[in-house]
Write an enzyme that holds these catalytic residues in place. Structure first.
Site, short mmCIF file in Angstrom:
data_model
loop_
_atom_site.label_atom_id
_atom_site.label_comp_id
_atom_site.label_asym_id
_atom_site.label_seq_id
_atom_site.Cartn_x
_atom_site.Cartn_y
_atom_site.Cartn_z
N ARG A 1 -0.61 -9.96 12.74
CA ARG A 1 -1.10 -8.95 12.20
C ARG A 1 -2.00 -9.40 10.87
NH1 ARG A 1 3.40 -4.98 10.30
NH2 ARG A 1 1.65 -3.46 10.18
N ARG B 1 11.72 -5.57 4.41
CA ARG B 1 11.28 -4.39 4.44
C ARG B 1 11.99 -3.32 5.13
NH1 ARG B 1 5.02 -2.61 5.37
NH2 ARG B 1 5.61 -3.66 7.54
N ARG C 1 -9.78 0.91 8.88
CA ARG C 1 -9.36 -0.46 9.13
C ARG C 1 -10.66 -1.19 9.53
NH1 ARG C 1 -3.98 -0.98 9.85
NH2 ARG C 1 -2.92 1.05 10.18
N ARG D 1 11.43 -2.46 10.98
CA ARG D 1 10.36 -2.26 11.98
C ARG D 1 10.30 -3.11 12.80
NH1 ARG D 1 5.01 0.22 9.00
NH2 ARG D 1 4.42 -1.96 9.49
N LYS E 1 0.70 -1.03 0.06
CA LYS E 1 -0.06 -0.02 -0.22
C LYS E 1 0.98 1.06 -0.10
CE LYS E 1 -2.37 -1.00 3.69
NZ LYS E 1 -1.55 -2.27 4.02
#
Length: 212
Positions: A167, A123, A88, A156, A13
Protein backbone atom coordinates in the site's frame (compact mmCIF):
# COMPACT_ATOMS: atom_id res chain seq x y z
CA UNK A 1 -13.10 25.95 5.45
CA UNK A 2 -12.82 23.03 3.01
CA UNK A 3 -9.86 20.72 3.63
CA UNK A 4 -8.23 17.67 2.06
CA UNK A 5 -6.12 15.32 4.19
CA UNK A 6 -3.32 13.57 2.32
CA UNK A 7 -0.94 11.00 3.75
CA UNK A 8 0.16 7.41 3.38
CA UNK A 9 -1.92 4.63 4.95
CA UNK A 10 -1.31 4.80 8.69
CA UNK A 11 -0.07 8.41 8.62
CA UNK A 12 -2.80 9.48 11.03
CA UNK A 13 -5.37 11.04 8.69
CA UNK A 14 -8.34 9.45 10.44
CA UNK A 15 -7.17 10.51 13.90
CA UNK A 16 -6.52 14.08 12.80
CA UNK A 17 -9.84 14.22 10.95
CA UNK A 18 -11.66 13.30 14.17
CA UNK A 19 -9.86 16.06 16.09
CA UNK A 20 -10.42 18.68 13.39
CA UNK A 21 -14.10 17.82 13.14
CA UNK A 22 -14.55 18.75 16.80
CA UNK A 23 -12.25 21.77 16.70
CA UNK A 24 -13.62 23.33 13.51
CA UNK A 25 -17.24 22.07 13.80
CA UNK A 26 -17.20 20.68 10.26
CA UNK A 27 -17.79 17.08 9.15
CA UNK A 28 -15.06 14.67 8.11
CA UNK A 29 -16.06 12.89 4.92
CA UNK A 30 -14.49 9.50 4.32
CA UNK A 31 -14.81 7.98 0.85
CA UNK A 32 -15.29 4.53 2.33
CA UNK A 33 -18.01 5.71 4.69
CA UNK A 34 -19.75 7.57 1.87
CA UNK A 35 -19.85 4.45 -0.29
CA UNK A 36 -21.37 2.45 2.56
CA UNK A 37 -23.90 5.18 3.30
CA UNK A 38 -24.89 5.43 -0.36
CA UNK A 39 -25.59 1.71 -0.48
CA UNK A 40 -27.50 1.82 2.80
CA UNK A 41 -29.85 4.66 1.75
CA UNK A 42 -30.76 2.92 -1.50
CA UNK A 43 -30.36 5.99 -3.73
CA UNK A 44 -29.72 5.65 -7.46
CA UNK A 45 -26.03 6.31 -6.79
CA UNK A 46 -26.08 3.76 -3.98
CA UNK A 47 -27.49 1.12 -6.29
CA UNK A 48 -24.72 1.85 -8.80
CA UNK A 49 -22.10 1.45 -6.07
CA UNK A 50 -23.65 -1.81 -4.87
CA UNK A 51 -23.60 -3.22 -8.41
CA UNK A 52 -19.88 -2.52 -8.81
CA UNK A 53 -19.00 -3.87 -5.37
CA UNK A 54 -21.15 -6.99 -5.80
CA UNK A 55 -19.22 -7.67 -9.01
CA UNK A 56 -15.94 -7.18 -7.18
CA UNK A 57 -15.08 -4.20 -9.39
CA UNK A 58 -13.55 -0.86 -8.41
CA UNK A 59 -16.06 1.95 -8.20
CA UNK A 60 -15.29 4.28 -11.15
CA UNK A 61 -14.06 7.81 -10.50
CA UNK A 62 -17.16 9.45 -11.97
CA UNK A 63 -19.44 7.56 -9.58
CA UNK A 64 -17.25 8.43 -6.56
CA UNK A 65 -17.18 12.07 -7.66
CA UNK A 66 -20.99 12.08 -7.97
CA UNK A 67 -21.22 10.82 -4.39
CA UNK A 68 -18.71 13.42 -3.14
CA UNK A 69 -20.58 16.22 -4.91
CA UNK A 70 -23.88 15.00 -3.45
CA UNK A 71 -22.39 14.77 0.05
CA UNK A 72 -20.70 18.20 0.16
CA UNK A 73 -23.96 19.81 -1.03
CA UNK A 74 -25.69 18.72 2.19
CA UNK A 75 -26.55 21.26 4.89
CA UNK A 76 -23.91 20.14 7.40
CA UNK A 77 -21.17 21.05 4.89
CA UNK A 78 -22.26 24.68 4.55
CA UNK A 79 -19.43 25.91 6.80
CA UNK A 80 -16.85 23.47 5.45
CA UNK A 81 -15.76 19.84 5.40
CA UNK A 82 -12.73 17.56 5.51
CA UNK A 83 -12.14 15.10 2.67
CA UNK A 84 -10.30 11.99 3.90
CA UNK A 85 -9.34 9.43 1.24
CA UNK A 86 -10.31 11.58 -1.72
CA UNK A 87 -8.70 12.46 -4.07
CA UNK A 88 -6.28 9.56 -4.39
CA UNK A 89 -5.05 10.28 -7.91
CA UNK A 90 -4.30 13.28 -10.11
CA UNK A 91 -7.35 12.69 -12.37
CA UNK A 92 -9.59 12.71 -9.28
CA UNK A 93 -8.06 16.02 -8.12
CA UNK A 94 -8.56 17.57 -11.56
CA UNK A 95 -12.14 16.29 -11.61
CA UNK A 96 -12.87 17.95 -8.26
CA UNK A 97 -11.70 21.25 -9.71
CA UNK A 98 -13.72 20.77 -12.89
CA UNK A 99 -16.85 20.29 -10.78
CA UNK A 100 -16.12 23.49 -8.83
CA UNK A 101 -15.71 21.63 -5.55
CA UNK A 102 -13.73 24.31 -3.73
CA UNK A 103 -10.72 23.36 -1.57
CA UNK A 104 -8.99 25.87 0.71
CA UNK A 105 -6.10 23.86 2.16
CA UNK A 106 -4.51 20.47 1.42
CA UNK A 107 -2.76 19.00 4.44
CA UNK A 108 -0.12 16.36 3.72
CA UNK A 109 0.84 14.40 6.83
CA UNK A 110 4.40 13.12 6.28
CA UNK A 111 5.54 10.02 8.17
CA UNK A 112 8.57 7.75 7.64
CA UNK A 113 7.62 4.43 6.01
CA UNK A 114 9.32 2.42 8.78
CA UNK A 115 7.29 4.23 11.43
CA UNK A 116 4.09 3.60 9.49
CA UNK A 117 4.78 -0.14 9.45
CA UNK A 118 5.22 -0.09 13.24
CA UNK A 119 2.12 2.04 13.72
CA UNK A 120 -0.19 -0.10 11.64
CA UNK A 121 0.52 -3.32 13.51
CA UNK A 122 -0.98 -1.63 16.57
CA UNK A 123 -3.91 -0.01 14.81
CA UNK A 124 -7.46 -0.93 15.80
CA UNK A 125 -10.61 0.23 13.97
CA UNK A 126 -14.22 0.30 15.18
CA UNK A 127 -16.24 -2.42 13.48
CA UNK A 128 -19.29 -0.14 13.32
CA UNK A 129 -18.42 3.57 13.03
CA UNK A 130 -14.86 3.27 11.67
CA UNK A 131 -13.17 5.33 14.42
CA UNK A 132 -9.42 4.69 14.53
CA UNK A 133 -7.26 3.87 17.58
CA UNK A 134 -3.78 2.63 18.37
CA UNK A 135 -2.89 0.36 21.25
CA UNK A 136 -0.03 2.65 22.33
CA UNK A 137 -0.38 6.08 20.72
CA UNK A 138 -4.16 6.48 20.90
CA UNK A 139 -5.75 3.69 22.95
CA UNK A 140 -9.49 3.50 23.63
CA UNK A 141 -10.69 4.15 27.18
CA UNK A 142 -11.75 0.51 27.49
CA UNK A 143 -9.58 -2.12 25.80
CA UNK A 144 -11.14 -3.37 22.57
CA UNK A 145 -14.16 -1.04 22.80
CA UNK A 146 -14.87 2.10 20.75
CA UNK A 147 -15.16 5.30 22.81
CA UNK A 148 -17.79 6.74 20.50
CA UNK A 149 -20.29 3.92 19.94
CA UNK A 150 -19.10 1.15 22.30
CA UNK A 151 -18.79 -1.36 19.46
CA UNK A 152 -15.90 -3.82 19.30
CA UNK A 153 -12.57 -2.85 17.75
CA UNK A 154 -10.90 -4.99 15.11
CA UNK A 155 -7.57 -5.41 13.28
CA UNK A 156 -7.97 -4.68 9.58
CA UNK A 157 -6.86 -7.38 7.17
CA UNK A 158 -4.80 -4.84 5.23
CA UNK A 159 -2.65 -4.04 8.28
CA UNK A 160 -0.34 -7.03 7.78
CA UNK A 161 3.33 -6.10 7.05
CA UNK A 162 3.38 -7.28 3.41
CA UNK A 163 0.12 -5.53 2.64
CA UNK A 164 1.29 -2.35 4.36
CA UNK A 165 4.47 -2.28 2.24
CA UNK A 166 2.44 -2.76 -0.94
CA UNK A 167 0.00 0.00 0.00
CA UNK A 168 2.90 2.36 0.72
CA UNK A 169 4.38 1.58 -2.69
CA UNK A 170 1.06 2.34 -4.39
CA UNK A 171 0.73 5.56 -2.40
CA UNK A 172 4.15 6.81 -3.40
CA UNK A 173 3.50 5.96 -7.05
CA UNK A 174 0.01 7.39 -7.40
CA UNK A 175 -0.94 9.77 -4.63
CA UNK A 176 2.24 11.74 -3.97
CA UNK A 177 1.90 13.46 -7.36
CA UNK A 178 -1.03 15.28 -5.78
CA UNK A 179 1.43 17.18 -3.60
CA UNK A 180 3.00 18.80 -6.66
CA UNK A 181 -0.44 19.59 -8.08
CA UNK A 182 -1.66 21.34 -4.93
CA UNK A 183 1.72 22.99 -4.25
CA UNK A 184 1.43 24.74 -7.63
CA UNK A 185 -2.02 25.96 -6.54
CA UNK A 186 -0.54 27.34 -3.31
CA UNK A 187 -2.79 25.12 -1.18
CA UNK A 188 -0.35 22.48 0.10
CA UNK A 189 0.55 22.43 3.80
CA UNK A 190 3.24 19.91 4.84
CA UNK A 191 2.92 18.53 8.38
CA UNK A 192 5.50 16.35 10.15
CA UNK A 193 3.51 13.30 11.26
CA UNK A 194 6.43 11.70 13.11
CA UNK A 195 5.63 13.84 16.16
CA UNK A 196 2.89 13.26 18.72
CA UNK A 197 -0.79 13.43 17.73
CA UNK A 198 -1.22 16.60 19.80
CA UNK A 199 1.81 18.35 18.29
CA UNK A 200 0.82 17.40 14.74
CA UNK A 201 -2.70 18.66 15.37
CA UNK A 202 -1.39 21.98 16.66
CA UNK A 203 0.80 22.37 13.55
CA UNK A 204 -2.19 21.64 11.29
CA UNK A 205 -4.27 24.33 12.98
CA UNK A 206 -1.41 26.81 12.67
CA UNK A 207 -0.88 25.93 8.99
CA UNK A 208 -4.50 26.60 8.06
CA UNK A 209 -4.77 29.71 10.26
CA UNK A 210 -7.47 28.25 12.48
CA UNK A 211 -8.15 29.63 15.95
CA UNK A 212 -9.83 27.22 18.36
Amino acid sequence: MNLILLGAPGAGKGTQAELLTKQLSIPAISTGNMLREAMANGSDLGQKVKKFMDEGSLVPDDVILDIVAERVAQADCTDGYILDGMPRTLPQAEALDSRNIKIDHVISIEVDDALIENRMTGRRVCSKCGASYHVIANPPKAEGICDQCQSSLMIRKDDTPDTVRHRLQVYHQQTEVLKDYYAKCGKLRIIDGNQSIEDANRKILEAIGAKV
